[in-house]
Design a protein around this motif. Structure first.
Motif: not given
Lengths: 598, 129
Positions: A1, A5, A62, A85-87, B40, B50, B53-54, B68-73
């Motif tokens: 992969m 991103n 982004p 962790k996105g924090r 996440m 994960r 997300f991918n 827009i793809v983001t990770q969040t808490g």
């Protein structure tokens, strides 16, 4: 992969680099290397974000998270918390100095809300050392369009119709300049980029060259095609090492892919670009002096006409434009004259980049449409005056400009409005002054600069400015008379009228505009021997408060000139004639019995 | 990069290169594109977020959807992880729970493309300010 991103943009401008942003970028890459998602994140060193006050800046996309004052040691936390962790790392977010609110993305920052970025469209967005990212942002499209779809006359017409005026200071219509050069008949012509940015506090040209060098190269080639030149020269001061390095990389890359050099994109048009280094003389920003300097002669201006467009570099027609002017050109060709002319005011189209400096919260680089008011720039974008002090004046146009006050705050900024109120656009420096600044000293500072930088060729500038400075020094030393104030006006007027080039013709502006706007302060200096800002040392007086002095002798022992006398356990006395106002006695006194009278 | 020999080559090259900047371009106009947030926190990742997300990060550009793809808490609805929050411009955000690859594909094809809700919506139990 291997899909990327997330992008981490770090600022790679000179300002942020000085605060270790390069080490930070390396540290971020290092931290990412060990993590499981290293393949998905890309670290990019981009150009200046403009928000230099709080550098180094890190922007994460982004989600547009904007981290300020990031240190190399913060890299670990950013990677572990935000990337993995996105924090968001709260302590690194920007806190609005006025509302005290935490702002987590750049779009909601007052600093960016009113900006429109044309010349700096790619600064802080792309990697300046990667031509691919520039190409992906419509890069070299304008050049392609110019070469294959437009005639030289069409290009000149587009630039003329856009209403673009030279961003170097004078505001001469760019399209007319190109037309003049195009009309001059010669076997050889040159395009010169003036990157001799010299105003104290102005750094927009440097930031553009560092953040988006290809836009300047592309525009020079377009100009070359339009005016019939096959050689471009960039005159840049040697004290801009990072800009030079990035330009060299950009030229090499552009030559490698064939967008600069011989037979560009297979069109048969040749255009080569090389660098010429200047030693950093202010007068070399004047185009004839610049050309002489490039020829290997002394950097002295000559009378115009003949204009460089007729007889310039080695007597060949030469088109000289400033960095910011060039940076606008590709956007004008791509989007059209009408689009560009829709931004700005009646006679000043487009945007202007300003370097905000001085006593302002958000020091940095901004780009706003012409017609934005000083109030919007200083209070909305600039975030107001530091430490809650009172706004006093804003100096625009550098040593050639003037000081504007409270009553000018709602004037829409453009070339003509600024001239009408006694200042000028200049290259776009903006120094904000607060109540602690002495206007007479400020005028003296700028005059010292012009006296230093005068090339000495013509008498009014060489001798006149020196005399003007002497008169000012007399006033700040407390020896001025009311006649001296009249003398300043007369001397200033003569220098303006009789100097050879722009340097001398504008050098008295800081004095004349402060005389107009801060007359009271000059009178105070002369009649009351008083400097209300407490900056003119000779008008300050250190005195001992008799009731407080215990006679410890500490002050007398520390005084370097022996100005303090008095016996042990008796009240001491400062002999004013001997005092050099160093303040050592005041620092040493344990009983707060020495006071400073302005 | 090899030599560009014509204007059409330049344009072709740009199309190829565009994808490398797409993520930044979309972020510039965040309000106008679909936003996908994936919960996440530790438990989200443990339940396979994960991978989801991918999947979104890879599939959306492939299917020509600006997003827009983001990770969040942690989103709070731990019982239904992995969680995906989708915000289509002009609409309220919707959270989908227990998303696997198949579900994710369905979300893209039906909800993001057509605006048609699919099973698995997690009801909102709180307001955010």
């Amino acid at each position: 992969m291997t899909k990327i991103n997330q992008h981490i943009l770090t600022c790679g401008g000179t300002g942020c680099r000085a605060s270790e942003s390069k080490i930070l970028a390396a540290r971020l890459k290092e931290e990412l290397k060990d993590s499981e998602i290293s393949q998905n994140v890309k670290v990019v060193e981009s150009g200046c974000f403009g928000f230099c006050e709080k550098g180094p800046i890190v922007k994460i996309l982004p989600d547009n998270t904007f981290y300020t004052q990031v240190k190399p040691k913060d890299a670990k936390e950013i990677v572990e918390e935000h990337i993995l962790k996105g924090r968001k790392v709260e302590r690194l977010l920007f806190r609005d100095p006025n509302t005290n609110e935490l702002i987590d993305e750049s779009k909601s920052m007052g600093f960016y809300k009113k900006q429109i970025r044309i010349a700096t469209r790619n600064c802080g967005f792309i990697d300046p050392e990667n031509i691919g990212e520039y190409v992906a942002r419509e890069g070299y499209e304008a050049l392609g369009k110019a070469l294959f779809e437009l005639e030289p006359a069409d290009i000149i017409k587009t630039v003329k119709d856009s209403g673009m005026r030279g961003r170097g200071g004078g505001g001469f219509p760019t399209g007319f300049k190109w037309e003049l050069t195009a009309k001059s008949e010669s076997d050889k012509k040159y395009v010169v980029c003036n990157a001799d940015e010299g105003d104290p506090g102005a750094f927009m040209d440097r930031s553009i060259l560092e953040g988006d060098p290809h836009s300047v190269l592309e525009a020079m080639a377009i100009c070359g095609f339009a005016v019939g030149a096959d050689e471009g020269l960039i005159y840049i001061r040697a004290e801009y090492p990072l800009a030079i390095e990035r330009l060299k990389i950009a030229i090499k890359q552009a030559e490698d892919v064939g967008v600069i050099g011989d037979d560009i994109l297979g069109s048969g048009f040749n255009f080569n670009i090389s660098l010429k280094y200047g030693a950093g003389a202010f007068v070399c920003g004047e185009e004839t002096a610049l050309i002489h300097s490039m020829e290997g002669l002394r950097g002295e201006p000559t009378l115009k006409p003949p204009f460089p467009a007729e007889r310039g570099f080695f007597d060949k027609p030469t088109n000289v434009n400033n960095v910011e002017t060039f940076a606008n050109i590709p956007a004008i060709i791509n989007k059209g004259a009408e689009w560009y002319a829709s931004v700005g005011t009646e006679k000043s189209k487009g945007t202007k980049v300003f370097a905000l400096a001085g006593k302002i919260n958000n020091v940095g680089l901004i780009e706003v449409p012409m017609g934005t008011t000083l109030r919007e720039v200083i209070f909305d974008i600039g975030g107001g005056i530091k430490d809650g002090k009172k706004f006093k004046a804003v100096q625009t146009g550098g040593p050639s400009g003037g000081c504007l006050t409270e009553k000018h705050l709602d004037t829409p900024i453009d070339f003509d409005n600024l001239l009408a109120i006694g200042s000028m656009m200049g290259s776009g420096g903006m120094v904000v002054l607060d109540e602690d600044d002495c206007m007479v000293s400020m005028a003296k500072f700028y005059l010292e600069f012009t006296v230093e930088e005068s090339c000495g060729k013509c008498a009014p500038c060489r001798i006149g400015n020196k005399r003007l400075l002497e008169t000012l020094e007399k006033i700040t030393n407390g020896n001025g008379t009311m006649d001296d104030l009249d003398l300043l006006r007369i001397q200033g007027g003569v220098i303006k009228d009789t100097s050879l080039c722009g340097l001398g013709q504008t050098s008295p502006n800081p004095i004349l505009s402060t005389l107009d706007n801060f007359w009271d302060e000059y009178v105070e200096h002369v009649e009351e021997n008083k400097c209300r800002a407490g900056q003119c040392k000779s008008m300050l007086k250190y005195v001992i408060i008799e009731d407080e002095c215990v006679g410890c002798t500490a002050c007398a022992r520390v005084c370097p000139t022996g100005a303090i006398t008095g016996n042990k356990k008796e009240v001491h006395f400062i002999t004013q004639d001997l005092c050099i106002k160093c303040g050592a006695c005041m620092d040493k006194c344990n009983f707060e019995s020495i006071e400073l009278i302005a | 990069m090899s030599k560009i020999k014509s204007l059409s080559d330049l344009r072709k090259l740009r199309e190829e290169l565009k994808s490398s900047l797409e993520l930044r371009e979309n972020a510039e106009s965040a309000d106008a594109v679909v936003q996908v947030k994936i919960g996440m926190a530790t438990s989200g990742i443990a339940s396979g977020a994960r991978e989801i997300f991918n999947f979104f990060a890879e599939e959306l550009p492939k299917r020509r959807i600006k997003a827009i793809v983001t990770q969040t808490g942690d989103m709070g609805y731990k019982y239904a992880e992995p969680l995906v929050m989708i915000t289509i411009p002009g609409k309220d955000s919707v959270v989908f729970g227990e998303v696997d690859i198949k579900k994710a594909d369905e979300i893209i094809e039906k909800y993001i493309k057509e605006g048609e809700l699919v099973n698995g919506v997690v009801p909102k139990s709180y307001q955010t300010i």
